[in-house]
Design an enzyme around this catalytic site. Structure first.
Site, PDB file in Angstrom:
ATOM      1  N   LYS A  34       0.854  -1.204   0.000  1.00 53.84           N
ATOM      2  CA  LYS A  34       0.000   0.000   0.000  1.00 53.84           C
ATOM      3  C   LYS A  34       0.883   1.245   0.000  1.00 53.84           C
ATOM      4  O   LYS A  34       1.721   1.434   0.878  1.00 53.84           O
ATOM      5  CB  LYS A  34      -0.918   0.013   1.222  1.00 53.84           C
ATOM      6  CG  LYS A  34      -1.867   1.224   1.218  1.00 53.84           C
ATOM      7  CD  LYS A  34      -2.905   1.122   2.304  1.00 53.84           C
ATOM      8  CE  LYS A  34      -2.454   1.603   3.644  1.00 53.84           C
ATOM      9  NZ  LYS A  34      -2.301   3.060   3.773  1.00 53.84           N
ATOM     10  N   ASP A  61      -3.319   4.255  -2.205  1.00 48.71           N
ATOM     11  CA  ASP A  61      -4.270   4.745  -1.194  1.00 48.71           C
ATOM     12  C   ASP A  61      -4.231   6.270  -1.160  1.00 48.71           C
ATOM     13  O   ASP A  61      -3.578   6.869  -0.317  1.00 48.71           O
ATOM     14  CB  ASP A  61      -3.852   4.131   0.160  1.00 48.71           C
ATOM     15  CG  ASP A  61      -4.660   4.632   1.337  1.00 48.71           C
ATOM     16  OD1 ASP A  61      -5.767   5.168   1.138  1.00 48.71           O
ATOM     17  OD2 ASP A  61      -4.172   4.475   2.478  1.00 48.71           O
ATOM     18  N   LYS A  63      -7.277   8.122  -1.632  1.00 44.43           N
ATOM     19  CA  LYS A  63      -8.608   8.551  -1.179  1.00 44.43           C
ATOM     20  C   LYS A  63      -9.136   9.766  -1.958  1.00 44.43           C
ATOM     21  O   LYS A  63      -9.297  10.850  -1.421  1.00 44.43           O
ATOM     22  CB  LYS A  63      -8.582   8.880   0.324  1.00 44.43           C
ATOM     23  CG  LYS A  63      -8.170   7.716   1.198  1.00 44.43           C
ATOM     24  CD  LYS A  63      -8.281   8.075   2.677  1.00 44.43           C
ATOM     25  CE  LYS A  63      -7.813   6.972   3.581  1.00 44.43           C
ATOM     26  NZ  LYS A  63      -6.357   6.705   3.517  1.00 44.43           N
ATOM     27  N   ASP A  66     -13.482  14.444  -5.209  1.00 41.82           N
ATOM     28  CA  ASP A  66     -13.523  15.636  -6.071  1.00 41.82           C
ATOM     29  C   ASP A  66     -14.761  15.507  -6.955  1.00 41.82           C
ATOM     30  O   ASP A  66     -15.583  14.591  -6.745  1.00 41.82           O
ATOM     31  CB  ASP A  66     -12.219  15.702  -6.896  1.00 41.82           C
ATOM     32  CG  ASP A  66     -11.820  17.132  -7.249  1.00 41.82           C
ATOM     33  OD1 ASP A  66     -12.705  17.909  -7.659  1.00 41.82           O
ATOM     34  OD2 ASP A  66     -10.632  17.468  -7.141  1.00 41.82           O
ATOM     35  N   THR A 125     -11.823   6.317  10.701  1.00 44.42           N
ATOM     36  CA  THR A 125     -11.914   5.855  12.098  1.00 44.42           C
ATOM     37  C   THR A 125     -11.469   6.938  13.076  1.00 44.42           C
ATOM     38  O   THR A 125     -11.719   6.835  14.268  1.00 44.42           O
ATOM     39  CB  THR A 125     -11.074   4.582  12.321  1.00 44.42           C
ATOM     40  OG1 THR A 125      -9.818   4.761  11.681  1.00 44.42           O
ATOM     41  CG2 THR A 125     -11.763   3.365  11.762  1.00 44.42           C
ATOM     42  N   ARG A 218       3.234  -1.531  10.688  1.00 42.08           N
ATOM     43  CA  ARG A 218       4.323  -1.634  11.659  1.00 42.08           C
ATOM     44  C   ARG A 218       4.578  -3.020  12.246  1.00 42.08           C
ATOM     45  O   ARG A 218       5.746  -3.317  12.547  1.00 42.08           O
ATOM     46  CB  ARG A 218       4.105  -0.584  12.759  1.00 42.08           C
ATOM     47  CG  ARG A 218       4.373   0.826  12.233  1.00 42.08           C
ATOM     48  CD  ARG A 218       3.764   1.888  13.077  1.00 42.08           C
ATOM     49  NE  ARG A 218       2.300   1.875  13.012  1.00 42.08           N
ATOM     50  CZ  ARG A 218       1.520   2.706  13.665  1.00 42.08           C
ATOM     51  NH1 ARG A 218       2.052   3.614  14.464  1.00 42.08           N
ATOM     52  NH2 ARG A 218       0.207   2.648  13.523  1.00 42.08           N
TER      53      ARG A 218
HETATM   54  O1  C5P Z   1       1.272   0.364  10.957  1.00 43.09           O
HETATM   55  P1  C5P Z   1      -0.202   0.004  10.909  1.00 43.09           P
HETATM   56  O2  C5P Z   1      -0.444  -1.486  10.784  1.00 43.09           O
HETATM   57  O3  C5P Z   1      -0.983   0.641  12.034  1.00 43.09           O
HETATM   58  O4  C5P Z   1      -0.692   0.661   9.543  1.00 43.09           O
HETATM   59  C1  C5P Z   1      -2.045   0.679   9.185  1.00 43.09           C
HETATM   60  C2  C5P Z   1      -2.236   1.377   7.862  1.00 43.09           C
HETATM   61  O5  C5P Z   1      -3.630   1.415   7.600  1.00 43.09           O
HETATM   62  C3  C5P Z   1      -1.724   2.807   7.821  1.00 43.09           C
HETATM   63  O6  C5P Z   1      -1.270   3.070   6.480  1.00 43.09           O
HETATM   64  C4  C5P Z   1      -2.963   3.623   8.128  1.00 43.09           C
HETATM   65  O7  C5P Z   1      -2.927   4.890   7.549  1.00 43.09           O
HETATM   66  C5  C5P Z   1      -4.060   2.778   7.472  1.00 43.09           C
HETATM   67  N1  C5P Z   1      -5.400   2.960   8.036  1.00 43.09           N
HETATM   68  C6  C5P Z   1      -5.692   2.756   9.371  1.00 43.09           C
HETATM   69  N2  C5P Z   1      -6.966   2.950   9.841  1.00 43.09           N
HETATM   70  C7  C5P Z   1      -7.931   3.337   9.010  1.00 43.09           C
HETATM   71  C8  C5P Z   1      -7.672   3.541   7.657  1.00 43.09           C
HETATM   72  C9  C5P Z   1      -6.366   3.341   7.196  1.00 43.09           C
HETATM   73  O8  C5P Z   1      -4.812   2.376  10.146  1.00 43.09           O
HETATM   74  N3  C5P Z   1      -9.145   3.461   9.470  1.00 43.09           N
END
Ligand code: C5P
Length: 240
Positions: A34, A61, A63, A66, A125, A218
């Site tokens: 992503k 990603d 988003k 427009d 979220t 992560r």
């Molecule tokens: O590092 P981690 O596993 O927390 O990364 C989650 C990814 O999913 C990040 O790129 C974050 O921006 C994305 N994301 C999220 N929650 C959402 C929408 C997208 O954590 N509701």
């Protein structure tokens, strides 16, 4: 679907070199990478091509939100770029979503390319009920009701699925059908740190709850050994 295919690795880094290093190491262990606004705005669309050249599929990603004509044109660009997935805000409305779905289908057919998976983002979220009412002036619906309604609207507009919490996946599939895809962040294996994620779900449980794809960052990218972390997630998914 194979366990590996379900994993989408979030490349939340600025430097293309770091992203390419992760892609090189992890291509055999994940289904897609992503690329969000951080890396895309730092490295440009070339980073998508560079990852594809190393055998990786890409979820772009960005988003989109427009007017329908602009989002339709951007969706053609995503299709030409060979994105496996890209997304837009359901709040942009039905006509905007339909423009994206139609443009992606038309461009894919015109060029003989695979049709990308076009996903809707419903309610972020990070948005609370109070913000929804006081700042976005949306009243009369809870956040989860609104997320579900937008998912239904996305489906009716021709989109392939939504980005949602694993906790919403089952409900969304009940209303939109089993083939409507759910892509879920907030995933944490039991052995990894929660970081800033508030409601976390282990990978195998997310799949049991109806997740088709999981965005994981992560737990893999910040692990001492990212390859071992990804392999461990795959074996947990296979053992479920
Ligand atoms: O590092 P981690 O596993 O927390 O990364 C989650 C990814 O999913 C990040 O790129 C974050 O921006 C994305 N994301 C999220 N929650 C959402 C929408 C997208 O954590 N509701």
């Amino acid at each position: 679907m194979e366990a590996k295919e379900r994993i989408i690795l979030a490349l939340d880094v600025d430097e293309p070199e770091r992203a390419l290093d992760l892609a090189r190491q992890l291509s055999p262990y994940v289904g897609a990478f992503k690329i969000g606004m951080q890396l895309f705005n730092s490295a440009g669309p070339q980073i998508v091509r560079d990852i594809q050249a190393r055998g990786g599929e890409v979820f772009v990603d960005l988003k989109f939100h427009d007017i329908p004509n602009t989002v339709g044109a951007a969706s053609k660009v995503m299709t030409r770029l060979g994105a496996k997935m890209f997304n837009l805000h359901a709040a942009g409305g039905r006509e905007m979503m339909k423009a994206a779905a139609d443009a992606a289908a038309d461009e894919a057919a015109r060029l003989g390319l695979a049709r990308p998976i076009v996903l809707a983002v419903t309610v972020l979220t990070s948005i609370s009920q109070a913000q929804l009412e006081q700042e976005m002036m949306v009243t009369g619906h809870s956040v989860s009701e609104l997320a579900l309604r937008w998912a239904v609207m996305a489906k009716k507009s021709g989109l392939s699925g939504v980005v949602c919490s694993p906790h919403e996946a089952h409900h969304i599939k009940q209303h939109c059908g089993p083939d409507f895809l759910t892509v879920t962040p907030g995933i944490r294996p039991a052995w990894s740190a929660a970081n800033d994620q508030k409601r976390i779900t282990p990978p195998a449980q997310a799949v049991r709850m109806g997740a088709d794809y999981m965005v994981i960052g992560r737990p893999i990218t910040a692990a001492d050994d990212p390859v071992a972390a990804a392999a461990r997630i795959i074996s947990e998914l296979e053992a479920k």
